[in-house]
Design an enzyme around this catalytic site. Sequence first.
Site, PDB file in Angstrom:
ATOM      1  N   PRO A 309       0.790  -1.238   0.000  1.00 26.14           N
ATOM      2  CG  PRO A 309      -0.082  -1.037   2.172  1.00 26.14           C
ATOM      3  CD  PRO A 309       0.662  -1.972   1.266  1.00 26.14           C
ATOM      4  N   GLY A 311       4.694   3.537  -0.783  1.00 22.84           N
ATOM      5  CA  GLY A 311       5.843   3.607  -1.672  1.00 22.84           C
ATOM      6  C   GLY A 311       6.938   2.725  -1.115  1.00 22.84           C
ATOM      7  N   GLY A 312       7.215   2.965   0.143  1.00 19.12           N
ATOM      8  CA  GLY A 312       8.234   2.166   0.803  1.00 19.12           C
ATOM      9  C   GLY A 312       8.015   2.199   2.289  1.00 19.12           C
ATOM     10  CG  MET A 313       7.523   0.119   6.456  1.00 22.15           C
ATOM     11  SD  MET A 313       6.888   1.656   7.200  1.00 22.15           S
ATOM     12  CE  MET A 313       7.727   1.613   8.787  1.00 22.15           C
ATOM     13  CD  GLU A 314      10.046   4.433   7.843  1.00 22.94           C
ATOM     14  OE1 GLU A 314       9.458   4.268   6.753  1.00 22.94           O
ATOM     15  OE2 GLU A 314       9.586   5.135   8.761  1.00 22.94           O
ATOM     16  CG  HIS A 338      11.369   8.970   1.950  1.00 27.77           C
ATOM     17  ND1 HIS A 338      10.924  10.246   2.214  1.00 27.77           N
ATOM     18  CD2 HIS A 338      10.757   8.177   2.861  1.00 27.77           C
ATOM     19  CE1 HIS A 338      10.083  10.211   3.234  1.00 27.77           C
ATOM     20  NE2 HIS A 338       9.951   8.964   3.641  1.00 27.77           N
ATOM     21  CD  GLU A 339      10.851   4.368   2.373  1.00 24.08           C
ATOM     22  OE1 GLU A 339      10.881   4.285   3.614  1.00 24.08           O
ATOM     23  OE2 GLU A 339       9.936   4.967   1.771  1.00 24.08           O
ATOM     24  CG  HIS A 342      12.524   6.903   7.164  1.00 29.19           C
ATOM     25  ND1 HIS A 342      12.053   7.817   8.083  1.00 29.19           N
ATOM     26  CD2 HIS A 342      11.597   6.864   6.173  1.00 29.19           C
ATOM     27  CE1 HIS A 342      10.894   8.313   7.650  1.00 29.19           C
ATOM     28  NE2 HIS A 342      10.602   7.756   6.498  1.00 29.19           N
ATOM     29  CD  GLU A 361       7.700   9.693   7.213  1.00 27.87           C
ATOM     30  OE1 GLU A 361       8.501   9.981   6.314  1.00 27.87           O
ATOM     31  OE2 GLU A 361       7.440   8.515   7.546  1.00 27.87           O
ATOM     32  CG  ASP A 416      -3.405   3.431   9.354  1.00 30.06           C
ATOM     33  OD1 ASP A 416      -2.205   3.730   9.443  1.00 30.06           O
ATOM     34  OD2 ASP A 416      -3.870   2.318   9.652  1.00 30.06           O
ATOM     35  CE1 TYR A 424       6.334  10.774   4.264  1.00 30.62           C
ATOM     36  CE2 TYR A 424       4.288  11.497   5.259  1.00 30.62           C
ATOM     37  CZ  TYR A 424       5.160  10.485   4.919  1.00 30.62           C
ATOM     38  OH  TYR A 424       4.852   9.190   5.231  1.00 30.62           O
ATOM     39  NE  ARG A 598       3.899   4.664  -4.050  1.00 29.21           N
ATOM     40  CZ  ARG A 598       4.874   5.305  -4.686  1.00 29.21           C
ATOM     41  NH1 ARG A 598       5.165   4.972  -5.925  1.00 29.21           N
ATOM     42  NH2 ARG A 598       5.553   6.242  -4.076  1.00 29.21           N
ATOM     43  CE  LYS A 600       3.137   9.924  -5.073  1.00 27.88           C
ATOM     44  NZ  LYS A 600       4.548   9.944  -5.419  1.00 27.88           N
TER      45      LYS A 600
HETATM   46 ZN   LIG Z   1       8.959   8.176   5.303  1.00 28.20          ZN
END
Ligand SMILES: [Zn+2]
Length: 647
Positions: A309, A311-314, A338-339, A342, A361, A416, A424, A598, A600
Amino acid sequence: MLPRLLCTSLIVGGLAVAGGCSKSEPSKAELDSASAPIKASAVIEKKPGVEKAPQSGVDYHSFANSNDYQVQHLDLDLTVDFSRKVLEGEAKLDFKRLNDKNLPMVLDTRELEVVSVSANGAPVKFSMGEKDSHLGTPLNIELPEDADSITIRYRTAPGASGVQWLEPQQTAGKKHPFLFTQAQAIHARSFIPLQDSPKVRITYNATVRTPKELRAVMSANNDPQAAKDGVYEFEMPQRIPSYLIALAVGDLKFKPMGERTGVYAEPSMLESAAAEFADTESMLEVTEKAYGPYHWDRYDLLILPPSFPFGGMENPRLSFITPTVIAGDKSLVALIAHELAHSWSGNLVTNASWRDLWLNEGFTTYLTNRIMQFVYGDERYQMEMALGYDDLQADLADKEPRDEIMAIDLRGRDPDEVFSNIPYEKGSLFLYELEQKVGREAFDRFLMEYFNHFSFQSITTEDFVKYLDKTLLVEHADKLDRERILEWIFDPGIPEGAPHPKSDAFTKLDPVRQQWLDGKLAAKDIDTKGWTFHQWKYFLDGMPEKLTEAQLKELDGAFGLTESRNNEVAFSWLMIAVRNDYEPAFERLENFLTSIGRNKFLRPLYRNMVETGKKDVAARIFERAKVGYHPLTVKVNSLVIYGKKES
Ligand SMILES: [Zn+2]
């Protein structure tokens, strides 16, 4: 996370004061920091029905009494059962007592079936409390006075909010099932009973049992050489918040990209992912040079199926990445920057509660732009900054004032559902202003010291302001205005005179777009040679609300926009197509919505459809697509389409 991403992406919910959450009293330290001489938000105080601003350092999204007990270490032993869609096993929590009251210990759970609880090996009494729709269900455990560890046997629900089970046909290879977890913000509790609060940091060890043909990876020390024998052992020796615990299981292969970087993916995606993200090692090196050592040993990427869901998760040591950024030309690799960023802002220095998310963020978005500049140069930097600024303006035009505040009041709301660009891009713009005022060299030094000072700690907005009081505000008293800094953090909107990042690569497109709109230039005569995706996006996003059928056809005919393989460009075009009822793009729209998870992209498209009178079409596509969506995606888009959650 990033929805960008959102890292993540979202919004709604009524305002209420910490409903239904049996919280322990805030500690002295929390009260001290709450009463620090920092401006409380005037907006929050004036809201009817809300008596006071949220207390700094209080986590309104956890039941856990982490002021009485602090979990230090987790030992996890889980069996992955794809046929029942269940994770089953035990979690052993070692904890420290913070007082001698011997109160029942309260943990966070969501839809977990707790089978038994024992303390130091002996069974103890436990009970499940009242379920809260946002927070889940508290697990109350009676403890013997000498207990310093508890073991909980449990299993997850097939619909656990933090776990997605994919059928083989939902993967790239179509042969094996796939599983991944997504714990941020408050979903770790749906697959592990624990103190699910970012202010609690733990180490963990895990044993994960899987079908023999699959490989398990975690946000821990992954060993690509580990035998595929169905049993995988992991260790995360650094203390991390619960939202960074992550697991994925699938037909995964590994390819190194550099000395400390590599990629895990399904076999058919491995080569294209490794090529797309080949600059990851350089990104790691330049970030270390600017902001201090990388503390996490390796930095690997896990490429997920398209239903991821975000873009990325760090997730530390192993960022989870959407395949939608594999564009073939590295145009969307800001997501990797970005990731990676983090690893400093978020994973090393962590927001203490979800109110403080901007500390994760905003800093990460600022760092992302800087990494892009280090690796790809000034023009790319300016474009990334300008697009971020435009995203921020779009959100500011769209949000209620209370949701434009960086230190946001989330009491009674689901994090959420309040996800937006504000933490951000507003956070990043704020840091950019500080940089402009004190000079880049001084600001980089400040950041390096900040990451070092708070390393492996979870901090509040107020901790940050106090740190500024002792550092930048002393060293650059002549250049900075404390009141203005507080306005950035605690007030809606952006302060007057805030920087406005622009890019020449974009501004030169404005007259071109205008000439085309005025009918003075044919689309086929526009010189698009060498345009980056950023420029395409800028060109399209700047189109007026309404275009004629003839204009839409001309654009599409000249540039093949409906067929664009770049997901960002396709998204911008589909937004135009939806609001102008451009039917030739609707088949692609349906394919896009059913093949990508995703948020976004999905959320704005569904919302756009609802707002332009195509709710029925949106609902039809959503109902067809939702079996392939992550539970979070289903939740937020149900709200968009039906105005309520799925039951
Ligand atoms: Zn982030």
